[in-house]
Design a protein around this motif. Sequence first.
Motif, mmCIF file in Angstrom:
data_model
loop_
_atom_site.group_PDB
_atom_site.id
_atom_site.type_symbol
_atom_site.label_atom_id
_atom_site.label_comp_id
_atom_site.label_asym_id
_atom_site.label_seq_id
_atom_site.Cartn_x
_atom_site.Cartn_y
_atom_site.Cartn_z
ATOM 1 N N ALA A 78 22.842 43.556 41.755
ATOM 2 C CA ALA A 78 24.472 44.241 42.205
ATOM 3 C C ALA A 78 25.408 43.113 41.794
ATOM 4 C CB ALA A 78 24.633 44.932 43.392
ATOM 5 N N TYR A 104 24.090 47.489 39.758
ATOM 6 C CA TYR A 104 25.087 48.070 40.358
ATOM 7 C C TYR A 104 26.409 47.415 40.820
ATOM 8 C CZ TYR A 104 21.006 51.314 40.801
ATOM 9 O OH TYR A 104 19.834 52.119 40.558
ATOM 10 N N GLU A 120 22.954 51.096 47.178
ATOM 11 C CA GLU A 120 21.453 51.360 46.624
ATOM 12 C C GLU A 120 20.659 50.275 47.648
ATOM 13 O OE1 GLU A 120 24.144 52.929 43.694
ATOM 14 O OE2 GLU A 120 24.040 50.943 44.773
#
Length: 466
Positions: A279, A440, A451
């Motif tokens: 991410a 992400y 997540e």
Amino acid sequence: MQSFDFILFGATGDLAMRKIFPSLYQAYIDGFLPPIGKMIATGRSSLSTEQFIEKLNNNSKIHIKNCDDKKWEEFIHNINYLSINLNETKDFDLLKGKIDNKSQNIVIYFSISPEFFIKACENLTLVGLNDDRVKIILEKPLGMDLKSCQAINNEIAKYYKEKQIYRIDHYLGKESIQNLLILRAFNPIFTSLWEKEHVDYVEISVFETLGVEGRGEFYDNTGALRDMIQNHILQILSLVAMKIPKKLDAESIRSAKLSLLKSLKPLSDEDIKNNVIRAQYDKSGEFKSYLAEDNIKENSQTETFVAIKAELLDDNWKGVPFYIRTGKRMADSFAQIIVYFKNKEDLNSSPNKLIIRLQPENQISLNLKVKKIGKTMDYEENNLILNLNSTLAMQPYERLILDVIEGNQASFNHKEELETAWAWVDPILKNWQENKTPLYYYIAGSWGPKEAFDLIRRDKHEWHNC
């Protein structure tokens, strides 16, 4: 006590100013530093020794708590500065001329970009600074993947023997990490519980509230997986899970770590899809998004957060998940290891936890259930705390530099350890480069992407955020 000579490449850099010189000074005033023959600071900048000392006074002294001015003056009196072009052999002739031929202990610290390691080693060898008197310290990152790491290691091996090479990882110099092996080896309560029959899962987290902080160009080409997981966190994992050797010497410890790293279960694309989260931080209030930071490529896919569910094929740990995560611009800054012990099936309560804090404080605590005070048989959670923040505790760089001077490689990475770690990480890098799994996003100043929570909750576990 035998004197030593110290040569520092990259002496005008940030690491040298913030960590290396303050650590050498601290070792000096602590009385641990052997007599210094020559201390030679080198850099590309054309400075006189006097100008370099002024730079030290302005940029390094400020990082020393309670600096004694008189001791500082004694310490810097030993320093000479030499401007060196790492590609020019004649500059190394000048360096060799400043070293006493009778010196029996020469430490050379490479606080420079790894792209210059090989040329520096070649030129040091040409002037004879590669014999058995010499030890070299290499700063990370050592390569960007397995192939480049092997290339660096193989080239350096042409000039220096493995016993002369010290690949430094400052996390391995932290007091609580140093304590981990003693805790495991000499306390039967943990020795007997440190296995799959009693451990439910293990969590290793390294979080920073800081963003890239002016290091955009470096970080955008590196990312969290290379910067933190491949070296620091996998080294920590190996110390947590390795078999305790009969002797706690360098050779035995490094062999045990290597064996553990080789037992990491390889990750297929399907494993990466299910068990690896990457991410990048997005803007929030006063915080910029990663993409708005200086020197970041447009539409960069570089990750600032990684969470992984790792597994070991080692018989002692088969079936026990190891959850590891790291991130920048998080809600809090800390580094910690948590070992969650199993509950008996008839107990409906949270598990006992051993929490090993690496930063900001050095602390080990054991979470226990105890009776509440008063006329009740209800219980509450409390902690037995071992505080390792003694004034006698050494800073990591001080400890590790002293280990090099003494020739102790126990807290340094063997080349096979790094290459084994890269071999495990490489499939993740390849998967991301081919965009097989999504990137992400998470809000800057948060605990990370949704997540990452889904990853651990899928197994009915929770991250320990504190």
